[in-house]
Motif scaffolding. Structure first.
Motif, short mmCIF file in Angstrom:
data_model
loop_
_atom_site.label_atom_id
_atom_site.label_comp_id
_atom_site.label_asym_id
_atom_site.label_seq_id
_atom_site.Cartn_x
_atom_site.Cartn_y
_atom_site.Cartn_z
N ALA A 143 72.79 -5.16 79.37
CA ALA A 143 71.59 -5.94 79.08
C ALA A 143 71.15 -5.84 77.62
N LEU A 144 71.39 -4.69 76.98
CA LEU A 144 70.92 -4.52 75.60
C LEU A 144 71.70 -5.38 74.62
N VAL A 145 72.93 -5.76 74.94
CA VAL A 145 73.76 -6.52 74.01
C VAL A 145 73.14 -7.89 73.71
N PRO A 146 72.86 -8.73 74.70
CA PRO A 146 72.25 -10.02 74.39
C PRO A 146 70.85 -9.91 73.81
N LEU A 147 70.07 -8.92 74.26
CA LEU A 147 68.73 -8.76 73.71
C LEU A 147 68.77 -8.39 72.24
N GLU A 148 69.67 -7.48 71.87
CA GLU A 148 69.82 -7.10 70.47
C GLU A 148 70.39 -8.26 69.66
N PHE A 149 71.30 -9.03 70.25
CA PHE A 149 71.87 -10.16 69.53
C PHE A 149 70.79 -11.18 69.19
N LEU A 150 69.89 -11.47 70.14
CA LEU A 150 68.80 -12.39 69.87
C LEU A 150 67.89 -11.86 68.77
N SER A 151 67.62 -10.55 68.79
CA SER A 151 66.77 -9.95 67.74
C SER A 151 67.42 -10.10 66.37
N HIS A 152 68.74 -9.81 66.30
CA HIS A 152 69.44 -9.93 65.02
C HIS A 152 69.51 -11.38 64.56
N LEU A 153 69.72 -12.30 65.49
CA LEU A 153 69.79 -13.71 65.13
C LEU A 153 68.47 -14.18 64.52
N ILE A 154 67.35 -13.79 65.11
CA ILE A 154 66.05 -14.20 64.58
C ILE A 154 65.81 -13.57 63.22
N LYS A 155 66.21 -12.31 63.02
CA LYS A 155 66.08 -11.68 61.71
C LYS A 155 66.89 -12.43 60.66
N VAL A 156 68.11 -12.83 61.03
CA VAL A 156 68.98 -13.56 60.09
C VAL A 156 68.36 -14.90 59.73
N LEU A 157 67.84 -15.62 60.71
CA LEU A 157 67.22 -16.91 60.44
C LEU A 157 65.98 -16.75 59.55
N HIS A 158 65.21 -15.70 59.79
CA HIS A 158 64.07 -15.42 58.91
C HIS A 158 64.53 -15.08 57.51
N ASP A 159 65.63 -14.35 57.40
CA ASP A 159 66.16 -13.96 56.09
C ASP A 159 66.63 -15.19 55.30
N TYR A 160 67.25 -16.12 55.98
CA TYR A 160 67.80 -17.31 55.31
C TYR A 160 66.74 -18.37 55.03
N PHE A 161 65.84 -18.60 55.99
CA PHE A 161 64.96 -19.76 55.89
C PHE A 161 63.48 -19.40 55.77
N GLN A 162 63.15 -18.12 55.80
CA GLN A 162 61.77 -17.63 55.70
C GLN A 162 60.96 -17.97 56.95
N PRO A 163 60.24 -16.98 57.50
CA PRO A 163 59.44 -17.24 58.70
C PRO A 163 58.20 -18.06 58.34
N PRO A 164 57.69 -18.81 59.32
CA PRO A 164 58.22 -18.99 60.68
C PRO A 164 59.32 -20.04 60.72
N ILE A 165 60.20 -19.94 61.71
CA ILE A 165 61.25 -20.93 61.90
C ILE A 165 60.66 -22.11 62.67
N SER A 166 60.66 -23.26 62.06
CA SER A 166 60.08 -24.44 62.68
C SER A 166 61.18 -25.42 63.09
N ARG A 167 60.78 -26.42 63.84
CA ARG A 167 61.72 -27.47 64.23
C ARG A 167 62.27 -28.18 63.00
N HIS A 168 61.44 -28.39 62.00
CA HIS A 168 61.87 -29.07 60.78
C HIS A 168 62.95 -28.26 60.05
N LYS A 169 62.72 -26.95 59.91
CA LYS A 169 63.71 -26.10 59.24
C LYS A 169 65.02 -26.08 60.02
#
Length: 477
Positions: free
Chosen positions: A73-99
Protein backbone atom coordinates in the motif's frame (compact mmCIF):
# COMPACT_ATOMS: atom_id res chain seq x y z
CA UNK A 1 2.11 -5.15 -13.51
CA UNK A 2 1.65 -3.02 -10.35
CA UNK A 3 0.65 0.49 -11.41
CA UNK A 4 -2.08 0.26 -14.04
CA UNK A 5 -2.68 3.90 -15.03
CA UNK A 6 -2.76 7.48 -13.83
CA UNK A 7 -5.74 9.78 -14.27
CA UNK A 8 -6.02 13.42 -13.23
CA UNK A 9 -9.54 14.83 -12.99
CA UNK A 10 -11.23 17.94 -11.68
CA UNK A 11 -13.39 17.86 -8.53
CA UNK A 12 -16.40 16.84 -10.62
CA UNK A 13 -14.66 13.78 -12.07
CA UNK A 14 -14.06 15.21 -15.55
CA UNK A 15 -10.89 13.68 -17.00
CA UNK A 16 -8.07 16.15 -17.69
CA UNK A 17 -5.11 13.80 -18.16
CA UNK A 18 -4.59 10.08 -18.79
CA UNK A 19 -1.37 8.06 -18.65
CA UNK A 20 -2.02 4.32 -19.34
CA UNK A 21 0.58 1.90 -17.99
CA UNK A 22 -1.09 -1.51 -18.37
CA UNK A 23 -2.46 -2.70 -21.70
CA UNK A 24 -6.10 -2.44 -20.57
CA UNK A 25 -6.43 -0.38 -17.38
CA UNK A 26 -9.83 0.43 -15.83
CA UNK A 27 -11.42 3.51 -17.35
CA UNK A 28 -11.98 6.79 -15.56
CA UNK A 29 -15.73 6.15 -15.76
CA UNK A 30 -15.27 2.91 -13.78
CA UNK A 31 -13.16 4.70 -11.19
CA UNK A 32 -15.72 7.48 -10.74
CA UNK A 33 -18.43 4.90 -10.00
CA UNK A 34 -16.20 3.33 -7.33
CA UNK A 35 -15.42 6.76 -5.80
CA UNK A 36 -19.08 7.64 -5.55
CA UNK A 37 -19.63 5.06 -2.80
CA UNK A 38 -16.26 5.53 -1.07
CA UNK A 39 -16.09 7.12 2.42
CA UNK A 40 -14.63 10.64 2.16
CA UNK A 41 -11.78 9.92 4.59
CA UNK A 42 -10.50 6.86 2.71
CA UNK A 43 -7.53 6.97 0.31
CA UNK A 44 -7.95 3.50 -1.21
CA UNK A 45 -10.97 1.76 -2.75
CA UNK A 46 -11.24 -1.87 -3.81
CA UNK A 47 -12.26 -2.15 -7.47
CA UNK A 48 -12.17 -5.94 -7.67
CA UNK A 49 -10.33 -8.89 -6.20
CA UNK A 50 -7.29 -8.07 -8.35
CA UNK A 51 -7.41 -4.26 -8.46
CA UNK A 52 -7.29 -1.34 -6.00
CA UNK A 53 -7.71 2.39 -6.54
CA UNK A 54 -5.49 4.84 -4.67
CA UNK A 55 -6.43 8.50 -4.93
CA UNK A 56 -5.50 11.89 -3.54
CA UNK A 57 -7.10 15.33 -3.76
CA UNK A 58 -4.66 18.19 -4.29
CA UNK A 59 -5.00 21.79 -5.53
CA UNK A 60 -8.64 21.33 -6.70
CA UNK A 61 -7.56 18.27 -8.73
CA UNK A 62 -7.96 14.54 -8.04
CA UNK A 63 -5.13 12.09 -8.80
CA UNK A 64 -6.35 8.53 -9.47
CA UNK A 65 -3.91 5.60 -9.46
CA UNK A 66 -5.46 2.15 -10.10
CA UNK A 67 -3.05 -0.64 -9.09
CA UNK A 68 -2.74 -4.37 -8.72
CA UNK A 69 -4.03 -5.55 -5.34
CA UNK A 70 -0.71 -7.35 -4.74
CA UNK A 71 1.22 -4.06 -4.48
CA UNK A 72 2.27 -2.86 -0.99
CA UNK A 73 0.00 0.00 0.00
CA UNK A 74 2.83 2.45 0.71
CA UNK A 75 4.20 2.24 -2.85
CA UNK A 76 1.29 3.96 -4.66
CA UNK A 77 0.74 6.41 -1.80
CA UNK A 78 4.39 7.47 -1.86
CA UNK A 79 4.35 7.62 -5.66
CA UNK A 80 1.42 10.05 -5.59
CA UNK A 81 3.22 12.19 -2.99
CA UNK A 82 6.39 12.30 -5.11
CA UNK A 83 4.41 13.06 -8.27
CA UNK A 84 2.71 16.05 -6.64
CA UNK A 85 6.06 17.31 -5.33
CA UNK A 86 7.54 17.04 -8.83
CA UNK A 87 4.62 18.91 -10.39
CA UNK A 88 4.96 21.64 -7.76
CA UNK A 89 8.69 21.80 -8.44
CA UNK A 90 8.19 22.19 -12.20
CA UNK A 91 5.08 24.36 -12.37
CA UNK A 92 4.84 26.01 -8.92
CA UNK A 93 1.87 25.37 -6.60
CA UNK A 94 -1.03 25.29 -6.83
CA UNK A 95 -1.47 22.98 -9.82
CA UNK A 96 -4.48 24.19 -11.74
CA UNK A 97 -6.40 22.88 -14.72
CA UNK A 98 -4.85 25.63 -16.85
CA UNK A 99 -1.28 24.64 -15.91
CA UNK A 100 -2.06 20.99 -16.49
CA UNK A 101 -3.48 21.50 -19.98
CA UNK A 102 -0.65 23.88 -20.91
CA UNK A 103 2.12 21.43 -19.99
CA UNK A 104 0.82 17.99 -20.96
CA UNK A 105 3.94 17.08 -22.95
CA UNK A 106 6.25 17.79 -19.98
CA UNK A 107 4.05 15.73 -17.66
CA UNK A 108 4.09 12.84 -20.14
CA UNK A 109 7.90 12.90 -20.26
CA UNK A 110 8.11 13.09 -16.46
CA UNK A 111 5.91 10.01 -16.09
CA UNK A 112 7.99 8.17 -18.71
CA UNK A 113 10.96 8.59 -16.35
CA UNK A 114 9.06 8.08 -13.10
CA UNK A 115 7.47 4.74 -14.09
CA UNK A 116 9.25 1.74 -15.57
CA UNK A 117 7.46 -1.52 -16.31
CA UNK A 118 4.63 -0.62 -13.94
CA UNK A 119 6.82 0.29 -10.98
CA UNK A 120 8.09 3.66 -9.66
CA UNK A 121 11.57 4.34 -11.01
CA UNK A 122 13.09 7.87 -10.90
CA UNK A 123 11.07 9.96 -8.45
CA UNK A 124 13.62 12.47 -7.10
CA UNK A 125 12.99 16.03 -8.31
CA UNK A 126 16.69 16.80 -8.81
CA UNK A 127 17.27 13.70 -10.92
CA UNK A 128 14.24 14.48 -13.06
CA UNK A 129 15.54 18.01 -13.67
CA UNK A 130 18.52 16.44 -15.46
CA UNK A 131 16.33 14.09 -17.48
CA UNK A 132 13.38 16.32 -18.39
CA UNK A 133 13.99 20.00 -19.16
CA UNK A 134 11.04 22.27 -18.54
CA UNK A 135 11.07 23.80 -22.03
CA UNK A 136 10.82 20.60 -24.06
CA UNK A 137 10.48 22.14 -27.50
CA UNK A 138 7.90 19.60 -28.64
CA UNK A 139 5.40 22.37 -29.37
CA UNK A 140 7.51 23.31 -32.41
CA UNK A 141 6.72 20.18 -34.35
CA UNK A 142 3.84 18.34 -32.66
CA UNK A 143 1.15 20.60 -34.23
CA UNK A 144 2.27 19.34 -37.64
CA UNK A 145 1.22 15.82 -36.61
CA UNK A 146 -2.45 16.76 -36.26
CA UNK A 147 -4.86 17.83 -33.56
CA UNK A 148 -4.43 14.65 -31.50
CA UNK A 149 -0.69 15.08 -31.18
CA UNK A 150 -0.97 18.81 -30.71
CA UNK A 151 -2.94 18.21 -27.53
CA UNK A 152 0.29 17.11 -25.87
CA UNK A 153 2.30 20.19 -26.86
CA UNK A 154 3.59 22.74 -24.38
CA UNK A 155 3.95 26.43 -25.09
CA UNK A 156 4.69 27.69 -21.59
CA UNK A 157 7.93 29.54 -21.02
CA UNK A 158 7.66 30.01 -17.25
CA UNK A 159 8.71 27.51 -14.61
CA UNK A 160 11.70 26.45 -12.51
CA UNK A 161 15.07 27.68 -13.67
CA UNK A 162 17.46 25.23 -15.29
CA UNK A 163 20.41 27.39 -14.23
CA UNK A 164 23.62 25.41 -14.16
CA UNK A 165 22.49 22.76 -16.67
CA UNK A 166 23.88 23.18 -20.16
CA UNK A 167 22.30 21.64 -23.25
CA UNK A 168 24.87 18.86 -23.21
CA UNK A 169 23.97 17.96 -19.64
CA UNK A 170 20.25 17.43 -20.28
CA UNK A 171 19.37 13.73 -20.38
CA UNK A 172 22.50 12.69 -18.48
CA UNK A 173 21.82 11.49 -14.94
CA UNK A 174 23.98 12.64 -12.07
CA UNK A 175 26.03 10.13 -10.10
CA UNK A 176 23.85 11.20 -7.15
CA UNK A 177 20.21 10.51 -8.05
CA UNK A 178 18.93 13.17 -5.64
CA UNK A 179 21.19 16.00 -6.92
CA UNK A 180 21.15 17.50 -10.41
CA UNK A 181 24.33 18.12 -12.38
CA UNK A 182 26.45 21.29 -12.47
CA UNK A 183 24.55 23.24 -9.83
CA UNK A 184 25.55 26.91 -9.71
CA UNK A 185 24.31 29.66 -7.39
CA UNK A 186 25.39 33.28 -7.14
CA UNK A 187 24.63 33.40 -3.40
CA UNK A 188 25.47 30.29 -1.40
CA UNK A 189 22.94 29.65 1.38
CA UNK A 190 22.29 26.84 3.86
CA UNK A 191 19.29 26.77 6.21
CA UNK A 192 18.27 24.16 8.80
CA UNK A 193 14.63 24.13 9.91
CA UNK A 194 13.62 21.84 12.80
CA UNK A 195 9.86 21.48 13.33
CA UNK A 196 7.99 19.52 15.98
CA UNK A 197 4.25 18.88 16.14
CA UNK A 198 2.94 18.17 19.63
CA UNK A 199 0.20 15.65 20.42
CA UNK A 200 -1.00 15.51 24.04
CA UNK A 201 -3.93 13.87 25.85
CA UNK A 202 -4.60 15.07 29.41
CA UNK A 203 -7.30 13.24 31.43
CA UNK A 204 -9.87 14.91 33.62
CA UNK A 205 -9.18 15.56 37.28
CA UNK A 206 -10.10 12.93 39.86
CA UNK A 207 -12.75 13.86 42.50
CA UNK A 208 -10.01 14.45 45.09
CA UNK A 209 -8.06 16.72 42.73
CA UNK A 210 -11.21 18.68 41.87
CA UNK A 211 -11.93 19.23 45.58
CA UNK A 212 -8.37 20.42 46.20
CA UNK A 213 -8.51 22.87 43.31
CA UNK A 214 -11.96 24.19 44.25
CA UNK A 215 -10.78 24.91 47.82
CA UNK A 216 -7.66 26.61 46.45
CA UNK A 217 -9.68 28.69 43.98
CA UNK A 218 -12.16 29.74 46.68
CA UNK A 219 -9.36 30.86 48.96
CA UNK A 220 -7.63 32.81 46.20
CA UNK A 221 -10.91 34.41 45.12
CA UNK A 222 -11.54 35.72 48.65
CA UNK A 223 -8.01 37.08 48.86
CA UNK A 224 -7.83 38.90 45.50
CA UNK A 225 -11.49 39.73 44.94
CA UNK A 226 -12.28 37.45 41.98
CA UNK A 227 -15.47 38.01 40.01
CA UNK A 228 -18.49 35.72 40.02
CA UNK A 229 -17.48 33.77 36.94
CA UNK A 230 -13.96 34.79 35.86
CA UNK A 231 -11.27 32.84 37.62
CA UNK A 232 -8.52 35.22 38.82
CA UNK A 233 -5.17 35.14 37.06
CA UNK A 234 -3.44 33.80 40.15
CA UNK A 235 -5.62 30.70 40.44
CA UNK A 236 -4.00 28.44 37.86
CA UNK A 237 -4.70 24.93 39.18
CA UNK A 238 -2.29 23.74 41.86
CA UNK A 239 -3.03 20.13 40.92
CA UNK A 240 -2.71 19.12 37.26
CA UNK A 241 -3.16 15.56 35.99
CA UNK A 242 -0.26 13.93 34.20
CA UNK A 243 -0.65 13.53 30.42
CA UNK A 244 -1.62 10.08 29.22
CA UNK A 245 0.17 10.77 25.93
CA UNK A 246 2.75 13.47 25.15
CA UNK A 247 4.48 12.89 21.81
CA UNK A 248 6.58 15.17 19.61
CA UNK A 249 6.79 14.30 15.91
CA UNK A 250 9.91 16.01 14.58
CA UNK A 251 11.17 16.85 11.11
CA UNK A 252 14.57 18.25 10.14
CA UNK A 253 14.55 20.15 6.83
CA UNK A 254 17.61 21.39 4.95
CA UNK A 255 17.32 24.10 2.31
CA UNK A 256 20.54 24.32 0.34
CA UNK A 257 21.44 26.67 -2.48
CA UNK A 258 25.08 25.68 -2.82
CA UNK A 259 27.19 25.40 -5.95
CA UNK A 260 29.04 22.23 -6.87
CA UNK A 261 28.73 19.10 -4.74
CA UNK A 262 28.79 20.15 -1.06
CA UNK A 263 29.47 17.61 1.68
CA UNK A 264 27.77 18.73 4.91
CA UNK A 265 27.97 17.62 8.53
CA UNK A 266 25.06 18.47 10.85
CA UNK A 267 25.24 17.61 14.56
CA UNK A 268 21.97 17.38 16.51
CA UNK A 269 21.53 17.06 20.27
CA UNK A 270 18.50 15.33 21.78
CA UNK A 271 19.75 15.27 25.37
CA UNK A 272 18.78 11.99 27.04
CA UNK A 273 15.72 11.54 24.81
CA UNK A 274 15.33 8.38 22.72
CA UNK A 275 14.38 8.75 19.06
CA UNK A 276 11.67 6.32 18.02
CA UNK A 277 11.65 5.08 14.44
CA UNK A 278 13.92 7.69 12.82
CA UNK A 279 13.55 7.91 9.01
CA UNK A 280 16.29 9.38 6.82
CA UNK A 281 16.59 10.89 3.35
CA UNK A 282 18.65 8.66 1.00
CA UNK A 283 21.42 11.28 0.99
CA UNK A 284 22.19 10.70 4.70
CA UNK A 285 25.09 8.33 5.45
CA UNK A 286 23.58 5.82 7.87
CA UNK A 287 26.96 4.41 8.86
CA UNK A 288 28.00 7.81 10.18
CA UNK A 289 24.78 8.08 12.22
CA UNK A 290 25.33 4.60 13.69
CA UNK A 291 28.91 5.43 14.72
CA UNK A 292 28.07 8.94 15.96
CA UNK A 293 24.37 9.17 16.92
CA UNK A 294 23.00 12.63 16.20
CA UNK A 295 25.42 13.33 13.33
CA UNK A 296 23.93 13.72 9.85
CA UNK A 297 26.57 13.51 7.14
CA UNK A 298 25.18 14.09 3.65
CA UNK A 299 25.45 15.56 0.17
CA UNK A 300 22.08 17.33 -0.12
CA UNK A 301 19.69 17.74 -3.03
CA UNK A 302 19.56 21.24 -4.47
CA UNK A 303 16.71 23.06 -2.76
CA UNK A 304 14.61 21.88 0.18
CA UNK A 305 14.56 18.31 1.44
CA UNK A 306 13.52 16.41 4.56
CA UNK A 307 16.69 14.98 6.14
CA UNK A 308 15.20 13.28 9.19
CA UNK A 309 11.85 12.42 10.73
CA UNK A 310 11.59 11.20 14.32
CA UNK A 311 9.22 10.67 17.24
CA UNK A 312 9.96 11.35 20.91
CA UNK A 313 7.58 10.26 23.68
CA UNK A 314 7.23 11.69 27.18
CA UNK A 315 7.92 15.32 26.26
CA UNK A 316 6.69 18.41 28.10
CA UNK A 317 3.10 19.49 27.48
CA UNK A 318 4.20 22.72 25.77
CA UNK A 319 3.95 26.49 26.37
CA UNK A 320 0.12 26.56 26.47
CA UNK A 321 -1.93 24.94 29.24
CA UNK A 322 -5.62 24.71 29.99
CA UNK A 323 -8.37 22.89 31.82
CA UNK A 324 -12.10 22.20 31.53
CA UNK A 325 -14.55 22.35 34.45
CA UNK A 326 -18.21 21.29 34.30
CA UNK A 327 -21.23 21.39 36.62
CA UNK A 328 -20.67 24.99 37.71
CA UNK A 329 -23.13 27.77 38.56
CA UNK A 330 -26.30 27.79 40.64
CA UNK A 331 -28.00 25.28 38.34
CA UNK A 332 -24.88 23.12 37.92
CA UNK A 333 -25.33 23.51 34.16
CA UNK A 334 -22.34 25.72 33.25
CA UNK A 335 -18.87 24.84 32.04
CA UNK A 336 -15.64 26.81 32.22
CA UNK A 337 -12.54 26.65 30.02
CA UNK A 338 -9.36 28.18 31.39
CA UNK A 339 -6.32 28.86 29.24
CA UNK A 340 -2.86 30.13 30.13
CA UNK A 341 0.64 30.45 28.68
CA UNK A 342 3.79 29.52 30.49
CA UNK A 343 7.06 31.44 30.38
CA UNK A 344 9.70 29.30 28.63
CA UNK A 345 13.08 30.75 27.81
CA UNK A 346 13.69 32.60 24.52
CA UNK A 347 9.98 32.68 23.61
CA UNK A 348 7.93 35.88 23.76
CA UNK A 349 4.60 34.72 22.32
CA UNK A 350 2.59 32.02 20.58
CA UNK A 351 0.64 32.62 17.37
CA UNK A 352 -2.65 31.45 15.86
CA UNK A 353 -3.96 30.21 19.21
CA UNK A 354 -7.25 28.32 18.79
CA UNK A 355 -9.31 26.32 21.30
CA UNK A 356 -12.03 23.96 20.09
CA UNK A 357 -14.78 23.13 22.58
CA UNK A 358 -16.11 19.72 21.45
CA UNK A 359 -19.56 18.47 22.48
CA UNK A 360 -22.29 16.08 21.26
CA UNK A 361 -23.60 17.80 18.14
CA UNK A 362 -26.74 15.63 17.98
CA UNK A 363 -27.87 16.30 21.54
CA UNK A 364 -26.79 19.95 21.86
CA UNK A 365 -28.79 22.64 20.08
CA UNK A 366 -26.69 25.70 20.93
CA UNK A 367 -24.45 27.39 23.50
CA UNK A 368 -25.91 30.26 25.51
CA UNK A 369 -24.61 32.84 27.97
CA UNK A 370 -21.10 32.60 26.57
CA UNK A 371 -18.73 34.95 28.39
CA UNK A 372 -15.08 35.21 27.38
CA UNK A 373 -12.47 37.39 29.10
CA UNK A 374 -10.73 37.78 25.70
CA UNK A 375 -10.77 36.35 22.21
CA UNK A 376 -13.75 35.52 19.98
CA UNK A 377 -16.01 32.49 20.43
CA UNK A 378 -18.29 31.14 17.68
CA UNK A 379 -20.07 27.89 16.80
CA UNK A 380 -18.39 27.24 13.44
CA UNK A 381 -19.44 23.64 12.77
CA UNK A 382 -21.66 20.94 14.20
CA UNK A 383 -20.52 19.79 17.62
CA UNK A 384 -17.62 22.26 17.84
CA UNK A 385 -17.35 25.78 19.25
CA UNK A 386 -14.17 27.66 18.31
CA UNK A 387 -12.46 30.16 20.63
CA UNK A 388 -9.94 32.19 18.60
CA UNK A 389 -7.12 34.53 19.59
CA UNK A 390 -5.92 36.27 16.41
CA UNK A 391 -2.33 37.44 16.10
CA UNK A 392 0.22 36.97 18.88
CA UNK A 393 -0.57 35.83 22.41
CA UNK A 394 2.08 36.83 25.00
CA UNK A 395 3.61 34.50 27.54
CA UNK A 396 2.46 34.68 31.17
CA UNK A 397 -1.12 35.33 29.99
CA UNK A 398 -4.48 33.73 30.83
CA UNK A 399 -8.11 33.79 29.68
CA UNK A 400 -11.44 32.28 30.74
CA UNK A 401 -14.54 31.18 28.82
CA UNK A 402 -17.83 30.25 30.50
CA UNK A 403 -21.15 29.12 29.05
CA UNK A 404 -24.04 26.61 29.02
CA UNK A 405 -24.95 23.95 26.48
CA UNK A 406 -28.62 23.99 25.44
CA UNK A 407 -29.97 20.46 24.95
CA UNK A 408 -32.61 19.57 22.31
CA UNK A 409 -36.11 19.43 23.86
CA UNK A 410 -37.18 16.36 21.86
CA UNK A 411 -34.54 14.10 23.43
CA UNK A 412 -35.45 11.26 25.77
CA UNK A 413 -35.89 12.27 29.41
CA UNK A 414 -34.60 10.51 32.50
CA UNK A 415 -36.67 8.90 35.28
CA UNK A 416 -37.51 12.33 36.73
CA UNK A 417 -38.93 13.55 33.40
CA UNK A 418 -36.07 15.99 32.69
CA UNK A 419 -33.55 16.05 29.86
CA UNK A 420 -30.05 15.31 31.25
CA UNK A 421 -27.67 18.27 31.10
CA UNK A 422 -24.87 18.04 28.54
CA UNK A 423 -21.30 19.28 28.98
CA UNK A 424 -18.33 19.57 26.59
CA UNK A 425 -16.54 16.26 26.11
CA UNK A 426 -13.09 17.85 25.81
CA UNK A 427 -11.21 20.87 24.52
CA UNK A 428 -8.52 20.82 21.82
CA UNK A 429 -5.75 23.44 21.77
CA UNK A 430 -3.77 24.41 18.66
CA UNK A 431 -1.03 27.04 18.20
CA UNK A 432 2.29 27.91 16.55
CA UNK A 433 5.41 28.77 18.54
CA UNK A 434 8.68 29.98 17.03
CA UNK A 435 12.08 29.62 18.69
CA UNK A 436 11.62 26.46 20.78
CA UNK A 437 11.22 22.69 20.58
CA UNK A 438 9.24 20.81 23.24
CA UNK A 439 11.64 17.85 23.12
CA UNK A 440 14.64 20.03 23.91
CA UNK A 441 16.36 19.07 20.65
CA UNK A 442 18.79 21.58 19.15
CA UNK A 443 21.39 21.98 16.43
CA UNK A 444 24.87 21.85 17.96
CA UNK A 445 26.74 22.66 14.73
CA UNK A 446 26.62 22.35 10.96
CA UNK A 447 29.34 23.03 8.44
CA UNK A 448 30.40 22.33 4.89
CA UNK A 449 33.22 19.80 4.96
CA UNK A 450 34.05 20.16 1.23
CA UNK A 451 32.48 21.42 -1.98
CA UNK A 452 33.65 19.67 -5.13
CA UNK A 453 33.03 21.42 -8.43
CA UNK A 454 32.65 24.91 -6.95
CA UNK A 455 35.24 27.00 -8.83
CA UNK A 456 34.59 30.13 -6.77
CA UNK A 457 33.89 28.96 -3.22
CA UNK A 458 32.49 31.59 -0.86
CA UNK A 459 31.43 31.44 2.76
CA UNK A 460 27.72 30.53 2.73
CA UNK A 461 25.04 32.27 4.73
CA UNK A 462 23.74 29.83 7.36
CA UNK A 463 20.69 29.88 9.60
CA UNK A 464 18.71 27.68 12.01
CA UNK A 465 15.01 27.93 12.87
CA UNK A 466 12.99 26.04 15.50
CA UNK A 467 9.20 25.71 15.36
CA UNK A 468 6.73 23.92 17.63
CA UNK A 469 3.16 23.38 16.43
CA UNK A 470 0.53 22.36 18.94
CA UNK A 471 -1.59 20.29 16.57
CA UNK A 472 -3.65 18.02 18.84
CA UNK A 473 -3.58 18.94 22.55
CA UNK A 474 -6.69 17.33 24.05
CA UNK A 475 -7.80 18.13 27.60
CA UNK A 476 -10.77 16.27 29.08
CA UNK A 477 -13.10 17.56 31.78
Amino acid sequence: MSLLALYITDSNGQQLFEYPIASSPPSNKTLQVALRDAPPEEVVVRLSKEELLFYRKQDSLVFLLPCSSAIPALVPLEFLSHLIKVLHDYFQPPISRHKLEKNLSVIMMLLNEMVDDGYPFVTEENALRDLVPYSDGLSKFLPKLGKGAAAFSSSSSSGPSMQGISSTDVGVRSNLPWRRSNVKHNNNELYIDVQESLSVIIPGLSPAQKLLNSLSAAGTSNEVGGSAFYTPALSVPQVLPEPIVAIAHGTVYATTRLSGVPDISLVLSFGNRILEGPAFHPCVRLSRWRDYPGTLSFIPPDGKCCLLQYTISGVESGPVGGDLKTGLGAGKDEFEVRLWTRVPRNVKHVENLIVEVVYDGDRVQSIKSTRASSGEFNMEKKGVGVWRFPGKTPMGWNATLRGTLVVNDDLATDDNGTVPQEYPKYIRIMYDCQGMLVSGAKVESFRIMSSRGDKDPSKPYKGVKYTTKGTDIVIRG
